[in-house]
Write a protein that holds these residues in place. Structure first.
Motif, PDB file in Angstrom:
ATOM      1  N   GLU A  81      28.932  -5.626  21.896  1.00  0.00           N
ATOM      2  CA  GLU A  81      29.310  -7.045  21.950  1.00  0.00           C
ATOM      3  C   GLU A  81      28.149  -7.925  22.408  1.00  0.00           C
ATOM      4  O   GLU A  81      28.014  -9.067  21.971  1.00  0.00           O
ATOM      5  N   LEU A 136      25.035  -7.235  19.228  1.00  0.00           N
ATOM      6  CA  LEU A 136      25.299  -7.358  17.796  1.00  0.00           C
ATOM      7  C   LEU A 136      25.261  -8.797  17.268  1.00  0.00           C
ATOM      8  O   LEU A 136      24.711  -9.026  16.185  1.00  0.00           O
ATOM      9  N   PRO A 137      25.832  -9.796  17.966  1.00  0.00           N
ATOM     10  CA  PRO A 137      25.816 -11.161  17.407  1.00  0.00           C
ATOM     11  C   PRO A 137      24.414 -11.676  17.088  1.00  0.00           C
ATOM     12  O   PRO A 137      24.191 -12.265  16.021  1.00  0.00           O
ATOM     13  N   CYS A 140      23.083  -9.896  13.961  1.00  0.00           N
ATOM     14  CA  CYS A 140      23.721 -10.365  12.730  1.00  0.00           C
ATOM     15  C   CYS A 140      23.228 -11.756  12.340  1.00  0.00           C
ATOM     16  O   CYS A 140      23.035 -12.059  11.154  1.00  0.00           O
ATOM     17  N   LEU A 162      29.288  -8.484   7.639  1.00  0.00           N
ATOM     18  CA  LEU A 162      30.684  -8.434   8.091  1.00  0.00           C
ATOM     19  C   LEU A 162      31.178  -7.001   8.219  1.00  0.00           C
ATOM     20  O   LEU A 162      31.862  -6.658   9.190  1.00  0.00           O
ATOM     21  N   GLN A 178      29.861  -5.491  11.365  1.00  0.00           N
ATOM     22  CA  GLN A 178      30.611  -5.958  12.532  1.00  0.00           C
ATOM     23  C   GLN A 178      31.975  -5.277  12.622  1.00  0.00           C
ATOM     24  O   GLN A 178      32.384  -4.815  13.692  1.00  0.00           O
ATOM     25  N   TYR A 179      32.695  -5.216  11.499  1.00  0.00           N
ATOM     26  CA  TYR A 179      34.008  -4.574  11.489  1.00  0.00           C
ATOM     27  C   TYR A 179      33.897  -3.115  11.936  1.00  0.00           C
ATOM     28  O   TYR A 179      34.700  -2.634  12.740  1.00  0.00           O
ATOM     29  N   LYS A 199      33.027  -2.613  15.776  1.00  0.00           N
ATOM     30  CA  LYS A 199      34.126  -3.022  16.653  1.00  0.00           C
ATOM     31  C   LYS A 199      35.342  -2.103  16.510  1.00  0.00           C
ATOM     32  O   LYS A 199      36.066  -1.859  17.485  1.00  0.00           O
TER      33      LYS A 199
END
Length: 366
Positions: A119, A122-123, A126, A140, A143-144, A147
């Protein structure tokens, strides 16, 4: 070896009972027992004769120690012993890591730490990948996938191998994200995913869709073949480490890609040079668009169509099968399954399929 943990389990249980009943804590040396456990294990380990037996015993002990660590981590009254239990866990891991199975479930607090790291890092990764024009669909899915590992309702769940896999993957992604050179970043991103065996189904699906769309822009079979040969050559030069894997129970990403490319190449080898489809090749039906959508969904679900992806099957169906108004159905419509919209078609299609079954029974009844 598992018996060496029993005194520690009993001591923790007795302290829990005392706490729940409001009694004084028994004078049980939990911290000392944590130290003694590993010492006793080391002695007993030397008596094991086969690697198979060693692996079985070590992993039984890992599950037990992880469970006790989770128990202490989630029980405030026992948290005073957490450091001693954590030290036992890491010393055990260091001593017997050679035998630990990748699919073991790690302690909850390590999963929480790993989730927090994802968390936190990663942002930014990306965001920078998006600026390098890596397709949004790939980002996407990344990210999926990361998580979902920490969602207990989804598979695969976080396992022991992920404790080292995810930090290494994030490090590699950060290297790309912070690289200011002018490179083909989408290709580099894909090959990094291959190297880390990022075999999350959603990522492969987006890759295959991107490839299909790219082929659609090429006018002839020969152009498509050359494009596929180039990708096939790149894949043949690619590799993935056997120690790295997103999903232990899924086929490696590289193998999925190679198979997909081979299937398309084989189909193109049997295609005519001019692949333009004339109207007279279409099959006119007495079904409405919704009824054809219904039929396609259940035919695809029954694996009747010989296509490597749902999109390709939908495009072929859309091209050849026309509705009663002599119209094609958009392949994008066929890809979806809007249950509410198709509700009105259910009874007619059930009667139609029932009549087909009855006709078969009448013709072949013995």
């Amino acid at each position: 070896m598992i018996s060496t943990i029993t005194p520690l389990q009993e001591a923790i249980e007795q302290q829990l009972v005392a706490t729940n009943q409001g009694l004084p804590w028994p004078e049980l040396p939990i911290d000392e027992l944590c130290i003694q456990v590993l010492s006793d294990m080391t002695v007993l380990f030397r008596r094991i004769n086969t690697p198979k037996m060693a692996s079985q015993v070590i992993n039984q002990c890992y599950v037990a120690i992880s469970g006790l660590l989770d128990q202490i981590w989630s029980t405030p009254s026992l948290f005073v012993h957490f450091k001693a239990m954590e030290k036992l866990y890491f010393r055990f891991e260091l001593s017997f890591s050679l035998y630990l199975l990748a699919g073991n479930t790690p302690p909850l607090y390590l999963q929480q730490q790993l989730s927090g790291e994802v968390e936190r890092r990663l942002p930014a990764i990306c965001s920078k990948l998006a600026k390098k024009e890596v397709p949004k669909s790939y980002i996407l899915e990344l990210q999926y996938a990361l998580k979902s590992l920490f969602n207990p309702c989804k598979q695969p769940s976080c396992n022991y191998a992920h404790l080292s896999y995810l930090p290494q993957l994030l490090n590699a992604l950060e290297e790309i994200a912070h690289d200011d050179r002018d490179k083909a970043w989408t290709e580099r991103f894909i090959f990094l995913m291959i190297r880390f065996n990022f075999n999350y189904p959603g990522f492969f699906n987006r890759w295959s869709e991107e490839l299909t769309d790219a082929l659609e822009l090429l006018g002839t079979v020969r152009e498509r073949q050359l494009h596929l040969f180039r990708i096939e050559s790149q894949l043949n030069l690619s590799y993935h480490s056997s120690d790295l894997c997103y999903n232990l129970y899924q086929e490696p990403l590289l193998e999925q890609m190679r198979l997909y490319i081979n299937v398309i190449i084989e189909k193109l080898e049997h295609s005519p040079d001019d692949i333009t489809l004339e109207e007279d090749t279409a099959l006119l039906t007495r079904l409405s668009g919704d009824e054809l959508n219904f039929l396609f969904y259940y035919f695809y679900k029954a694996k009747i169509f010989d296509y490597p992806s749902k999109r390709e099957a939908a495009k072929a169906f859309s091209t050849f099968i026309y509705s009663k108004t002599n119209r094609r159905i958009s392949y994008k419509t066929l890809e979806k399954f809007d249950k509410a919209a198709l509700e009105a078609s259910v009874n007619k299609m059930r009667r139609l399929l029932t009549s087909i079954i009855k006709a078969i029974d009448d013709d072949f009844r013995t």
